[in-house]
Design a protein around this motif. Structure first.
Motif, short mmCIF file in Angstrom:
data_model
loop_
_atom_site.label_atom_id
_atom_site.label_comp_id
_atom_site.label_asym_id
_atom_site.label_seq_id
_atom_site.Cartn_x
_atom_site.Cartn_y
_atom_site.Cartn_z
N ILE A 293 0.84 -1.20 0.00
CA ILE A 293 0.00 0.00 0.00
C ILE A 293 0.88 1.24 0.00
CG2 ILE A 293 -1.79 1.28 1.22
CD1 ILE A 293 -2.66 -1.35 2.49
N ASP A 294 0.76 2.02 -1.07
CA ASP A 294 1.48 3.29 -1.17
C ASP A 294 0.61 4.39 -0.58
OD1 ASP A 294 3.29 5.28 -1.90
OD2 ASP A 294 2.36 5.55 -3.87
N THR A 295 1.15 5.20 0.31
CA THR A 295 0.39 6.30 0.91
C THR A 295 0.99 7.64 0.49
OG1 THR A 295 1.76 6.29 2.92
CG2 THR A 295 -0.21 4.90 2.91
N ALA A 296 0.21 8.69 0.66
CA ALA A 296 0.67 10.02 0.25
C ALA A 296 1.79 10.51 1.16
CB ALA A 296 -0.50 11.00 0.28
N GLY A 297 2.75 11.19 0.57
CA GLY A 297 3.79 11.81 1.37
C GLY A 297 3.21 12.96 2.18
N ARG A 298 3.70 13.11 3.39
CA ARG A 298 3.16 14.16 4.26
C ARG A 298 4.24 14.59 5.24
NH1 ARG A 298 -1.79 11.49 5.37
NH2 ARG A 298 -1.19 10.20 3.60
N LEU A 299 4.23 15.87 5.56
CA LEU A 299 5.18 16.37 6.54
C LEU A 299 4.81 15.87 7.93
CD1 LEU A 299 5.63 20.06 5.32
CD2 LEU A 299 7.26 18.17 5.11
N HIS A 300 5.80 15.47 8.65
CA HIS A 300 5.54 14.92 10.00
C HIS A 300 5.02 16.00 10.95
CE1 HIS A 300 9.55 16.64 10.02
NE2 HIS A 300 9.53 16.67 11.35
N THR A 301 5.17 17.28 10.56
CA THR A 301 4.70 18.36 11.42
C THR A 301 3.23 18.69 11.21
OG1 THR A 301 5.47 19.94 9.76
CG2 THR A 301 6.98 19.40 11.54
N LYS A 302 2.60 18.12 10.18
CA LYS A 302 1.19 18.39 9.88
C LYS A 302 0.31 17.39 10.63
CE LYS A 302 2.13 21.70 6.94
NZ LYS A 302 1.75 23.12 7.21
N VAL A 328 10.10 5.25 4.46
CA VAL A 328 11.09 5.60 3.44
C VAL A 328 11.76 6.90 3.84
CG1 VAL A 328 11.49 6.09 1.01
CG2 VAL A 328 9.74 4.44 1.67
N LEU A 329 13.09 6.86 4.01
CA LEU A 329 13.86 8.03 4.39
C LEU A 329 14.93 8.33 3.35
CD1 LEU A 329 14.55 7.63 8.24
CD2 LEU A 329 13.04 9.29 7.13
N ASP A 330 15.13 9.60 3.10
CA ASP A 330 16.19 10.06 2.21
C ASP A 330 17.48 10.12 3.03
OD1 ASP A 330 17.99 11.51 0.67
OD2 ASP A 330 16.46 12.84 -0.15
N ALA A 331 18.48 9.33 2.64
CA ALA A 331 19.71 9.27 3.43
C ALA A 331 20.43 10.61 3.48
CB ALA A 331 20.64 8.20 2.86
N THR A 332 20.20 11.46 2.51
CA THR A 332 20.91 12.75 2.48
C THR A 332 20.38 13.72 3.53
OG1 THR A 332 19.42 13.67 0.80
CG2 THR A 332 21.35 12.48 0.01
N THR A 333 19.22 13.44 4.11
CA THR A 333 18.69 14.35 5.13
C THR A 333 19.40 14.18 6.46
OG1 THR A 333 16.97 12.77 5.79
CG2 THR A 333 16.40 14.36 4.07
N GLY A 334 20.11 13.07 6.63
CA GLY A 334 20.90 12.88 7.84
C GLY A 334 20.07 12.93 9.11
N ASN A 336 18.22 15.12 10.28
CA ASN A 336 16.86 15.67 10.16
C ASN A 336 15.84 14.56 9.97
OD1 ASN A 336 17.76 18.32 10.37
ND2 ASN A 336 18.12 18.51 8.17
N GLY A 337 16.26 13.45 9.40
CA GLY A 337 15.34 12.34 9.20
C GLY A 337 14.97 11.63 10.48
N LEU A 338 15.75 11.83 11.53
CA LEU A 338 15.46 11.15 12.79
C LEU A 338 14.16 11.63 13.41
CD1 LEU A 338 19.00 10.97 14.45
CD2 LEU A 338 17.74 9.18 13.25
#
Length: 404
Positions: A293-302, A328-334, A336-338
């Motif tokens: 199941i693919d879900t919509a991307g959303r900011l964790h602050t919303k 799914v995390l972008d490794a380049t965010t370092g 910030n992804g935590l």
């Protein structure tokens, strides 16, 4: 006898004279024959076309001669054009994805290039003739720059300092062996990194994929479907990202390339929970091995969007448990992804992490930081843009790529 014949001949002659006179007398009255009532007379010598003594006869009672019909002109038939049937659409050739087992090995060189700064930097520092406090600070800085995290960095530096002090050696081969052993301990090969993709009793496994915008989530779902198809799994995709118009089309294209069906809504902005529910129901009906199941991307602050994500999970769980929630995390965010990972874990209960774009950064330490922060393993890594550049995470191959 002769006189008798003479009398007969005379009598016949008189009879002929009498009859002939009667005929002349009748025609001499008024000059015309008596007409039958109800029938119009026609002047002698004239006759309208088609008139006569009756059908098929002339006025004298003879057989009428009908006019010969003119030549019949037969119009030539228009040529019938042959019916051209539309050519059948060519059956798309299904792709056979590459087996997942050797992918990380094949991509190790790519991973090693991205982590050159970490591995070579550490080896250069640790192989110095003298490791004073300033040198150890440089080692710490290198590890922190790689997003290993403060706690893990402190542990690694303390272990290395102890070994250098006890062994009293700094040759590169020995230092490499120490570094490899300590990094492998931090990555923790004992964690279960398998993805739930097999039927559970009479139902398929259900995998929900979540993440913030721009991490490559839909692409990751499509690539994961390829990984599972390569393992001969029957997969059903659920396009529950109903906010981005192209998301369902994109996911459907990924599935079609390997013969995997996609459950989607006919309209944009549909209820994502409803689509996810339908996808799981379809997976149950067709006896699939796994539903992704693919879900919509959303900011964790919303908060509102995160609450909606929780609703999707609750609705699906009304008919089937969710066996896996992959973040799914972008490794380049370092680092910030935590924080993103923490919020998603609180809302839907993360069971594993997919790190994308790991080939584009030297910050391989994020693997350790994520696992320590969430207590869940990194299960898959994205190492490129190709359709088969998603690989199961192999701790030993990962560490070997770092230390060279």
């Amino acid at each position: 006898m002769s006189s008798l014949w003479e009398y007969l001949i005379i009598a016949l002659a008189l009879l002929v004279v009498i009859v002939g006179g009667a005929v002349v007398l009748l025609h001499g009255r008024g000059g015309r024959t008596k007409e039958l009532p109800g029938r119009e007379s026609t002047p002698q010598g004239t006759r309208p076309p088609g008139a006569g003594g009756g059908a098929g006869t002339d006025d004298d009672g003879g057989v009428a001669t009908l006019p010969r019909p003119g030549p019949t002109t037969v119009e030539p038939e228009a040529p019938v054009e042959p019916t051209t049937l539309p050519e059948p659409e060519p059956t798309p050739t299904l792709e056979r994805p590459e087996a997942a087992a050797g992918r990380l090995q094949r991509l190790r060189a790519r991973l090693a290039r991205s982590n050159t700064a970490l591995g070579k930097g550490l080896l250069a520092l640790l192989s110095r003739g003298e490791l004073d406090e300033e040198a150890w600070e440089e080692v710490e800085d290198t590890l922190l720059t790689s997003d290993l995290g403060v706690e893990a960095t402190t542990e690694l530096v303390d272990s290395l300092r102890t070994q250098v002090k006890v062994e009293g050696t700094r040759d590169e081969a020995t230092v490499r062996r120490w570094l490899r052993s300590d990094l492998l301990t931090l990555v923790d090969p004992s964690m279960d990194r398998s993805v739930a993709a097999s039927r559970v009793g009479t139902r398929p496994a259900v995998v929900m994929v979540v993440g913030v915008n721009g991490t490559g989530k839909t692409t990751t779902v499509g690539k994961l479907a390829r990984v599972l198809v390569a393992e001969d799994k029957d997969v059903v995709l659920g396009a529950a990202d109903t906010f981005r118009a192209a998301a369902a089309d994109q996911l459907e294209t990924w599935g079609a390339r390997v013969g995997v069906p996609t459950v989607r809504s006919d309209r944009d902005g549909a209820d994502p929970a409803s689509v996810a529910f339908d996808a799981v129901r379809t997976g149950i009906e067709v006896e699939a091995d796994v539903v992704l199941i693919d879900t919509a991307g959303r900011l964790h602050t919303k908060v509102g969007l995160m609450d909606e994500l929780g609703k999707v999970k609750r609705v699906v769980e009304k008919q089937s448990p969710i066996d896996e929630v992959l973040l799914v995390l972008d490794a380049t965010t370092g680092q910030n992804g935590l924080r993103q990972a923490e919020v998603f874990s609180e809302v839907v209960g993360i069971t594993g992490v997919v790190l994308t774009k790991l080939d584009g950064t030297a910050k391989g330490g994020i693997v350790v930081a994520i696992q320590r922060k969430l207590g869940v393993p990194v299960k898959l890594v994205g190492l490129g843009e190709g359709p088969d550049d998603l690989a199961p995470f192999d701790p030993e191959a990962f560490v070997d790529a770092i230390v060279g």
